[in-house]
Design a protein around this motif. Structure first.
Motif, PDB file in Angstrom:
ATOM      1  N   GLU A 252      24.652  28.330  33.310  1.00 39.47           N
ATOM      2  CA  GLU A 252      24.682  29.449  34.250  1.00 39.47           C
ATOM      3  C   GLU A 252      26.063  30.085  34.333  1.00 39.47           C
ATOM      4  OE1 GLU A 252      23.107  28.212  37.990  1.00 39.47           O
ATOM      5  OE2 GLU A 252      21.036  28.129  37.267  1.00 39.47           O
ATOM      6  N   GLY A 253      27.112  29.261  34.182  1.00 40.13           N
ATOM      7  CA  GLY A 253      28.469  29.790  34.244  1.00 40.13           C
ATOM      8  C   GLY A 253      28.964  30.386  32.939  1.00 40.13           C
ATOM      9  N   GLY A 254      28.126  30.375  31.901  1.00 36.80           N
ATOM     10  CA  GLY A 254      28.488  30.978  30.630  1.00 36.80           C
ATOM     11  C   GLY A 254      28.912  30.006  29.554  1.00 36.80           C
ATOM     12  N   THR A 255      29.070  28.721  29.883  1.00 39.53           N
ATOM     13  CA  THR A 255      29.442  27.736  28.876  1.00 39.53           C
ATOM     14  C   THR A 255      28.375  27.640  27.794  1.00 39.53           C
ATOM     15  OG1 THR A 255      30.669  26.430  30.509  1.00 39.53           O
ATOM     16  CG2 THR A 255      29.980  25.289  28.502  1.00 39.53           C
ATOM     17  N   MET A 256      28.825  27.522  26.536  1.00 42.22           N
ATOM     18  CA  MET A 256      27.912  27.354  25.412  1.00 42.22           C
ATOM     19  C   MET A 256      27.683  25.871  25.173  1.00 42.22           C
ATOM     20  SD  MET A 256      29.466  30.156  22.721  1.00 42.22           S
ATOM     21  CE  MET A 256      28.093  29.943  21.577  1.00 42.22           C
ATOM     22  N   GLY A 257      26.426  25.480  24.927  1.00 39.95           N
ATOM     23  CA  GLY A 257      26.095  24.083  24.681  1.00 39.95           C
ATOM     24  C   GLY A 257      25.330  23.900  23.388  1.00 39.95           C
ATOM     25  N   VAL A 258      25.588  22.789  22.706  1.00 41.69           N
ATOM     26  CA  VAL A 258      24.848  22.397  21.513  1.00 41.69           C
ATOM     27  C   VAL A 258      24.450  20.938  21.684  1.00 41.69           C
ATOM     28  CG1 VAL A 258      24.884  22.104  19.013  1.00 41.69           C
ATOM     29  CG2 VAL A 258      26.116  24.015  20.048  1.00 41.69           C
ATOM     30  N   PHE A 259      23.164  20.653  21.524  1.00 43.54           N
ATOM     31  CA  PHE A 259      22.633  19.311  21.742  1.00 43.54           C
ATOM     32  C   PHE A 259      21.832  18.855  20.528  1.00 43.54           C
ATOM     33  CE2 PHE A 259      23.204  21.197  25.902  1.00 43.54           C
ATOM     34  CZ  PHE A 259      23.735  20.162  26.658  1.00 43.54           C
ATOM     35  N   GLU A 260      21.869  17.562  20.275  1.00 41.43           N
ATOM     36  CA  GLU A 260      21.097  16.982  19.177  1.00 41.43           C
ATOM     37  C   GLU A 260      20.809  15.524  19.480  1.00 41.43           C
ATOM     38  OE1 GLU A 260      21.390  16.154  14.330  1.00 41.43           O
ATOM     39  OE2 GLU A 260      23.184  16.736  15.459  1.00 41.43           O
ATOM     40  N   ALA A 261      19.604  15.089  19.112  1.00 39.86           N
ATOM     41  CA  ALA A 261      19.280  13.664  19.158  1.00 39.86           C
ATOM     42  C   ALA A 261      18.327  13.358  18.019  1.00 39.86           C
ATOM     43  CB  ALA A 261      18.657  13.263  20.491  1.00 39.86           C
ATOM     44  N   SER A 262      18.448  12.146  17.488  1.00 37.72           N
ATOM     45  CA  SER A 262      17.596  11.734  16.375  1.00 37.72           C
ATOM     46  C   SER A 262      17.440  10.235  16.363  1.00 37.72           C
ATOM     47  CB  SER A 262      18.205  12.200  15.040  1.00 37.72           C
ATOM     48  OG  SER A 262      17.409  11.737  13.943  1.00 37.72           O
ATOM     49  N   ARG A 263      16.258   9.801  15.926  1.00 36.87           N
ATOM     50  CA  ARG A 263      16.020   8.400  15.629  1.00 36.87           C
ATOM     51  C   ARG A 263      16.066   8.160  14.123  1.00 36.87           C
ATOM     52  NH1 ARG A 263      10.776   8.257  19.692  1.00 36.87           N
ATOM     53  NH2 ARG A 263      11.878   7.779  21.631  1.00 36.87           N
ATOM     54  N   PHE A 264      16.477   9.185  13.376  1.00 37.06           N
ATOM     55  CA  PHE A 264      16.525   9.152  11.907  1.00 37.06           C
ATOM     56  C   PHE A 264      17.929   9.389  11.379  1.00 37.06           C
ATOM     57  CE2 PHE A 264      12.051   9.092  12.187  1.00 37.06           C
ATOM     58  CZ  PHE A 264      11.513   8.864  10.924  1.00 37.06           C
ATOM     59  N   ALA A 265      18.934   9.208  12.203  1.00 37.79           N
ATOM     60  CA  ALA A 265      20.320   9.469  11.793  1.00 37.79           C
ATOM     61  C   ALA A 265      20.889   8.212  11.140  1.00 37.79           C
ATOM     62  CB  ALA A 265      21.163   9.896  12.985  1.00 37.79           C
ATOM     63  N   THR A 266      20.588   8.042   9.865  1.00 31.17           N
ATOM     64  CA  THR A 266      20.948   6.832   9.132  1.00 31.17           C
ATOM     65  C   THR A 266      22.421   6.481   9.319  1.00 31.17           C
ATOM     66  OG1 THR A 266      19.291   7.433   7.479  1.00 31.17           O
ATOM     67  CG2 THR A 266      20.875   5.723   6.868  1.00 31.17           C
ATOM     68  N   GLY A 267      22.671   5.227   9.693  1.00 35.29           N
ATOM     69  CA  GLY A 267      24.034   4.761   9.892  1.00 35.29           C
ATOM     70  C   GLY A 267      24.498   4.789  11.334  1.00 35.29           C
ATOM     71  N   HIS A 268      23.694   5.366  12.215  1.00 40.22           N
ATOM     72  CA  HIS A 268      24.055   5.429  13.633  1.00 40.22           C
ATOM     73  C   HIS A 268      23.114   4.521  14.431  1.00 40.22           C
ATOM     74  CE1 HIS A 268      26.952   8.726  13.350  1.00 40.22           C
ATOM     75  NE2 HIS A 268      26.131   9.296  12.499  1.00 40.22           N
ATOM     76  N   LYS A 269      23.680   3.607  15.194  1.00 44.90           N
ATOM     77  CA  LYS A 269      22.881   2.682  15.983  1.00 44.90           C
ATOM     78  C   LYS A 269      22.687   3.166  17.412  1.00 44.90           C
ATOM     79  CE  LYS A 269      22.539   0.186  12.425  1.00 44.90           C
ATOM     80  NZ  LYS A 269      21.297   0.341  11.625  1.00 44.90           N
ATOM     81  N   ASN A 270      23.750   3.637  18.030  1.00 52.94           N
ATOM     82  CA  ASN A 270      23.633   4.124  19.410  1.00 52.94           C
ATOM     83  C   ASN A 270      24.792   5.074  19.698  1.00 52.94           C
ATOM     84  OD1 ASN A 270      22.093   4.152  21.809  1.00 52.94           O
ATOM     85  ND2 ASN A 270      23.532   2.777  22.810  1.00 52.94           N
ATOM     86  N   ALA A 271      24.902   6.113  18.889  1.00 49.79           N
ATOM     87  CA  ALA A 271      26.040   7.030  18.942  1.00 49.79           C
ATOM     88  C   ALA A 271      25.769   8.136  19.953  1.00 49.79           C
ATOM     89  CB  ALA A 271      26.321   7.627  17.569  1.00 49.79           C
ATOM     90  N   ASN A 272      26.104   7.853  21.190  1.00 51.85           N
ATOM     91  CA  ASN A 272      25.966   8.816  22.278  1.00 51.85           C
ATOM     92  C   ASN A 272      27.340   9.455  22.483  1.00 51.85           C
ATOM     93  OD1 ASN A 272      25.458  10.223  24.630  1.00 51.85           O
ATOM     94  ND2 ASN A 272      25.163   8.418  25.909  1.00 51.85           N
ATOM     95  N   THR A 273      27.501  10.692  22.025  1.00 50.65           N
ATOM     96  CA  THR A 273      28.810  11.342  22.071  1.00 50.65           C
ATOM     97  C   THR A 273      28.730  12.653  22.840  1.00 50.65           C
ATOM     98  OG1 THR A 273      28.480  12.596  20.008  1.00 50.65           O
ATOM     99  CG2 THR A 273      29.396  10.377  19.812  1.00 50.65           C
TER     100      THR A 273
END
Length: 378
Positions: A252-273
């Motif tokens: 609402e304040g104009g900030t731009m956001g980019v989001f992604e989640a996957s259960r198929f991201a090979t090599g990542h176990k629990n990468a919440n960044t």
């Protein structure tokens, strides 16, 4: 004051919250006293074992019989079991702590939020990553104006536990039970963290969802999927949720956001960044580096890694000397401390069911955007 507690669910989240309750009197002596009363599930043999393992007094196979017999009801079941038991407990004046996402559908989440609003009981939703000390430290920096005007939020939650197409089917692969896949299970955390940290809400989204494996083998008695030969005769069930999602967002304040989640991201176990960039600085956090926060101010040429383990850092005065790091399970201790303290005092808890509903509306808008192929307002 002693609070009697009932759990619906005793698997992954049941174990995490039971562990938290056991740690509270040792490390948070000012927390309310808790009596672990009743554990609710369907499998009596498994329940009887879990009662002993988790330190509960008894078990029950019907939640309707116990929601008004305890002071606090933890709803830790699959997403489609969140609405009715939680609403019944709130109607009975029982405090409710519900795992995320709030529900499997937007309609159910709206009913739950309405029940919480009309009840005198405390209602909380379990967005445990808010209670990471490094996240709390980041929140204080942002609230103090360290970032200046916030321009960008980018958040990812990457896992790879479903890359193998023979990995067995579970309730998390069912739209009827889970509501959505990586979007609701992982994306709900990212969306909540972003809105919490910058203190703003998402206004519109453009989403893309993808399912990579359309059916999975039904697990056998040993919990496995296909046999070693990869037999095609094994019973399968359809996967009716997303395996991955991406979304652009405008706050609402104009900030731009980019989001992604996957259960198929090979090599990542629990990468919440999550990374947030402002006019005066930036912060960056990765759950796999739980005790660290990367910080950049306008005068620096690069990020500085801050080890958030000092006694004056959030929650750290309850734990170990500096540098003696904490882990994932400590987030549950912290959030249980905050929720139970609020319940005992008859206060509201943040995040509450209204917060859960706000996240659910964003999840629904991302799904709608994917279906329509256009931006959708939340």
């Amino acid at each position: 004051m002693t609070l009697s507690v009932g759990f619906l669910g005793y698997r992954f989240m049941g174990q995490a919250h039971a562990n938290a309750l056991a740690r509270l009197p040792m490390f948070f002596p000012d927390a309310p006293e808790v009596e672990r009363d009743v554990l609710v599930g369907r499998d009596e043999e498994a329940l009887s074992e879990a009662v002993d393992q988790f330190g509960f007094e008894r078990y029950a196979t019907d939640w309707e019989e116990v929601v008004d017999e305890v002071d606090v009801f933890y709803n830790l079941g699959p997403n489609n079991l969140h609405p009715e038991p939680s609403i019944a407990a709130l109607d009975a004046g029982t405090h409710v702590f519900c795992e995320k996402p709030l529900a499997h559908t937007l309609d159910a989440a709206e009913r739950m939020a309405a029940a919480a609003e009309s009840s005198d009981a405390t209602a909380g939703v379990a967005f445990n990553y808010r209670f990471v000390p490094a996240i709390q430290y980041a929140k204080a920096l942002i609230d103090d104006g360290f970032l200046g005007d916030v321009h960008h939020v980018r958040a990812e939650y990457l896992q790879d536990w479903l890359v193998d197409p023979t990995a067995p089917w579970s309730w998390r692969n069912s739209e009827d039970v889970a509501g959505s896949g990586a979007l609701g299970d992982l994306g709900a955390h990212s969306i909540d963290l972003a809105q919490y940290l910058i203190g703003d809400t998402i206004d519109r989204v453009s989403g893309h969802l993808r399912t990579f494996v359309d059916e999975r083998p039904v697990p056998g008695e040993d919990g496995g999927g296909l046999d070693a030969a990869g037999s095609d005769s094994v019973e399968t069930r359809p996967v009716t949720v997303d395996d991955a999602y991406t979304a652009q967002a405008e706050f609402e304040g104009g900030t731009m956001g980019v989001f992604e989640a996957s259960r198929f991201a090979t090599g990542h176990k629990n990468a919440n960044t999550i990374e947030i960039n402002g006019s005066d600085g930036s912060i960056r956090f990765d759950l796999e580096r739980f005790n660290e926060l990367e910080v950049l101010d306008s005068d620096a040429r690069g990020f500085e890694t801050v080890l958030v383990t000092d006694p004056d850092d959030p929650y750290l005065d309850h734990w170990w000397p500096p540098g003696h790091v904490l882990g994932w399970e400590h987030t549950f201790v912290h959030e249980n401390y905050e929720f139970l303290s609020a319940a005992a005092a008859g206060d509201d808890h943040d995040p509450d069911f209204g917060t859960g509903l706000a996240v659910q509306r964003t999840l629904a808008a991302i799904e709608e955007s994917d279906e329509r192929g256009e931006w959708v307002r939340v």
